[in-house]
Design a protein around this motif. Structure first.
Motif, PDB file in Angstrom:
ATOM      1  N   UNK A  69      -3.438 -10.605 -10.151  1.00 46.08           N
ATOM      2  CA  UNK A  69      -4.505  -9.650  -9.871  1.00 46.08           C
ATOM      3  C   UNK A  69      -4.500  -9.253  -8.406  1.00 46.08           C
ATOM      4  N   UNK A  70      -5.201  -8.149  -8.113  1.00 44.35           N
ATOM      5  CA  UNK A  70      -5.314  -7.744  -6.719  1.00 44.35           C
ATOM      6  C   UNK A  70      -6.279  -8.665  -5.987  1.00 44.35           C
ATOM      7  N   UNK A  71      -6.131  -8.692  -4.678  1.00 45.15           N
ATOM      8  CA  UNK A  71      -7.058  -9.426  -3.830  1.00 45.15           C
ATOM      9  C   UNK A  71      -8.469  -8.884  -4.074  1.00 45.15           C
ATOM     10  N   UNK A  91     -10.503  -3.725   0.733  1.00 42.39           N
ATOM     11  CA  UNK A  91      -9.723  -3.139   1.811  1.00 42.39           C
ATOM     12  C   UNK A  91      -8.310  -3.716   1.882  1.00 42.39           C
ATOM     13  N   UNK A  92      -8.006  -4.687   1.061  1.00 43.46           N
ATOM     14  CA  UNK A  92      -6.697  -5.337   1.051  1.00 43.46           C
ATOM     15  C   UNK A  92      -5.851  -4.732  -0.071  1.00 43.46           C
ATOM     16  N   UNK A  93      -4.580  -4.620   0.155  1.00 43.82           N
ATOM     17  CA  UNK A  93      -3.664  -4.061  -0.844  1.00 43.82           C
ATOM     18  C   UNK A  93      -2.812  -5.134  -1.514  1.00 43.82           C
ATOM     19  N   UNK A  94      -3.018  -6.408  -1.162  1.00 45.31           N
ATOM     20  CA  UNK A  94      -2.145  -7.473  -1.649  1.00 45.31           C
ATOM     21  C   UNK A  94      -2.567  -7.987  -3.019  1.00 45.31           C
ATOM     22  N   UNK A 134       3.545  -6.807  -3.008  1.00 44.95           N
ATOM     23  CA  UNK A 134       2.981  -7.031  -1.680  1.00 44.95           C
ATOM     24  C   UNK A 134       3.769  -6.379  -0.546  1.00 44.95           C
ATOM     25  N   UNK A 135       4.598  -5.387  -0.882  1.00 38.67           N
ATOM     26  CA  UNK A 135       5.326  -4.650   0.165  1.00 38.67           C
ATOM     27  C   UNK A 135       4.506  -3.496   0.731  1.00 38.67           C
ATOM     28  N   UNK A 136       3.232  -3.421   0.363  1.00 41.32           N
ATOM     29  CA  UNK A 136       2.364  -2.373   0.918  1.00 41.32           C
ATOM     30  C   UNK A 136       1.094  -2.991   1.512  1.00 41.32           C
ATOM     31  N   UNK A 137       1.242  -3.886   2.479  1.00 37.87           N
ATOM     32  CA  UNK A 137       0.051  -4.529   3.058  1.00 37.87           C
ATOM     33  C   UNK A 137      -0.739  -3.568   3.958  1.00 37.87           C
ATOM     34  N   UNK A 138      -2.008  -3.879   4.132  1.00 36.47           N
ATOM     35  CA  UNK A 138      -2.847  -3.156   5.090  1.00 36.47           C
ATOM     36  C   UNK A 138      -2.817  -3.944   6.394  1.00 36.47           C
TER      37      UNK A 138
END
Length: 147
Positions: free
Chosen positions: A124-126, A130-133, A19-23
């Motif tokens: 898993x991804x969100x 459009x979310x990167x978390x 999660x160090x690459x949030x949008x």
């Protein structure tokens, strides 16, 4: 034989790394892009800061994100754990396993593998494209979508 060698704090470390690459406002921000910020993040997560360690951690993060998203296979993670060795340690209740040579990248990969074994499908991804978390779904029905 599946062998889990990560602990719950390692799961938190993995999730924090992913999660160090949030949008933010439509733009991806890299929390490890700036060396000063990366140094603070790494210290907070008990990872020794070196330029090599940071570069490897960034590469592992990117590869793990692709693996969790299903964009690449888990064999892409091999290079991050090639130098890891397990050492048995005898204790009062039997054998325990200690990890030798675990960089931050290796810790993250071992945590991913522990989740793969103990909680399949829960990392898993969100669900928002459009979310990167990422999330670890701890709900009983395993239906969390986040965002």
């Amino acid at each position: 034989m599946d062998l889990v060698v990560a602990a719950p704090p390692d799961e938190a470390f993995l999730l924090d790394l992913l999660n160090t690459t949030p949008v933010i406002d439509g733009t991806v921000h890299d929390g490890l892009a700036d060396s000063a910020d990366a140094k603070i993040w790494m210290r907070a997560h008990d990872v020794a800061y070196t330029n090599t360690e940071l570069a490897t951690l960034r590469q592992a993060r990117s590869t793990l994100q692709k693996v969790v998203r299903g964009q690449t296979g888990s064999t892409a993670l091999k290079r991050f754990v090639d130098d890891v060795r397990l050492r048995p340690v005898a204790g009062g209740d039997g054998l325990d396993w200690r990890v030798d040579g675990a960089s931050g990248a290796a810790r993250a990969v071992l945590a991913w593998d522990a989740l793969r074994i103990s909680s399949p499908g829960r990392l898993r991804p969100c669900a928002n494209d459009e979310c990167q978390l990422f999330l670890i779904d701890r709900s009983k029905p395993n239906t969390a979508r986040w965002c």
